[in-house]
Design a protein around this motif. Structure first.
Motif, short mmCIF file in Angstrom:
data_model
loop_
_atom_site.label_atom_id
_atom_site.label_comp_id
_atom_site.label_asym_id
_atom_site.label_seq_id
_atom_site.Cartn_x
_atom_site.Cartn_y
_atom_site.Cartn_z
N LEU A 9 0.79 -1.23 0.14
CA LEU A 9 -0.01 -0.08 -0.06
C LEU A 9 0.89 1.49 -0.06
O LEU A 9 1.91 1.38 1.09
N SER B 217 -5.72 4.45 0.51
CA SER B 217 -6.65 3.94 0.10
C SER B 217 -6.71 2.51 0.67
O SER B 217 -7.16 1.66 -0.12
N TRP B 218 -6.50 2.52 1.93
CA TRP B 218 -6.57 1.15 2.53
C TRP B 218 -7.81 0.35 2.39
O TRP B 218 -7.97 -0.66 2.65
N ASN C 221 -10.10 0.24 0.06
CA ASN C 221 -10.19 -0.36 -1.18
C ASN C 221 -9.72 -1.85 -1.58
O ASN C 221 -8.62 -2.03 -1.15
N GLU D 119 -6.71 -2.83 -3.44
CA GLU D 119 -5.24 -2.51 -3.17
C GLU D 119 -4.36 -3.79 -2.71
O GLU D 119 -3.36 -3.87 -2.59
N TYR D 120 -5.17 -4.86 -2.45
CA TYR D 120 -4.72 -5.87 -1.65
C TYR D 120 -4.48 -7.21 -2.86
O TYR D 120 -5.46 -7.59 -3.46
#
Length: 125
Positions: free
Chosen positions: A101, A105-106, A108, A111-112
């Protein structure tokens, strides 16, 4: 292989507490953001909390931060989510995800890159 395994879910009464655990393997734990998301029946996956090993930041969904606490143990590659004052609306499947990250924008899910199977939390009134 990267693996994430969430555990600790169960059935509790409203007002109760619970602690979820996420065991992470196969990646450099301190470089990644590890986040908890949840998904209630018929709803989209929503971000609950995140801890970013790369910069030490943590985030919470605004509506949850007074009741949920995220923590981690880098020696064990574990991330925990402590609940208190659980409500029936906290019911859902809780997932942990890992990603690199670079911004804030954790919340969303895209993002992973890595996800584990979820653990069910059921809160009865």
């Amino acid at each position: 292989d990267v693996q994430l395994q969430a555990s600790g879910g169960g059935s509790v009464q409203a007002g109760g507490s619970l602690r979820l655990s996420c065991a992470v393997s196969g990646l450099n734990f301190d470089d990644y953001a590890i986040a908890w998301f949840r998904q209630a029946p018929g709803k989209e996956r929503e971000g609950v909390s995140c801890t970013n090993g790369a910069d030490g930041k943590t985030w919470y969904a605004d509506s949850l931060k007074r009741r949920f606490t995220i923590s981690k143990d880098s020696a064990k590659n574990m991330v925990y989510l402590q609940f208190s004052s659980l409500k029936p609306e906290d019911t859902g499947v809780y997932y942990c995800g890992a990603g690199l990250l670079y911004g804030d924008s954790w919340y969303n899910p895209w993002e992973y890159d890595y996800w584990g199977p979820g653990t069910q939390v059921t809160v009865s009134s």
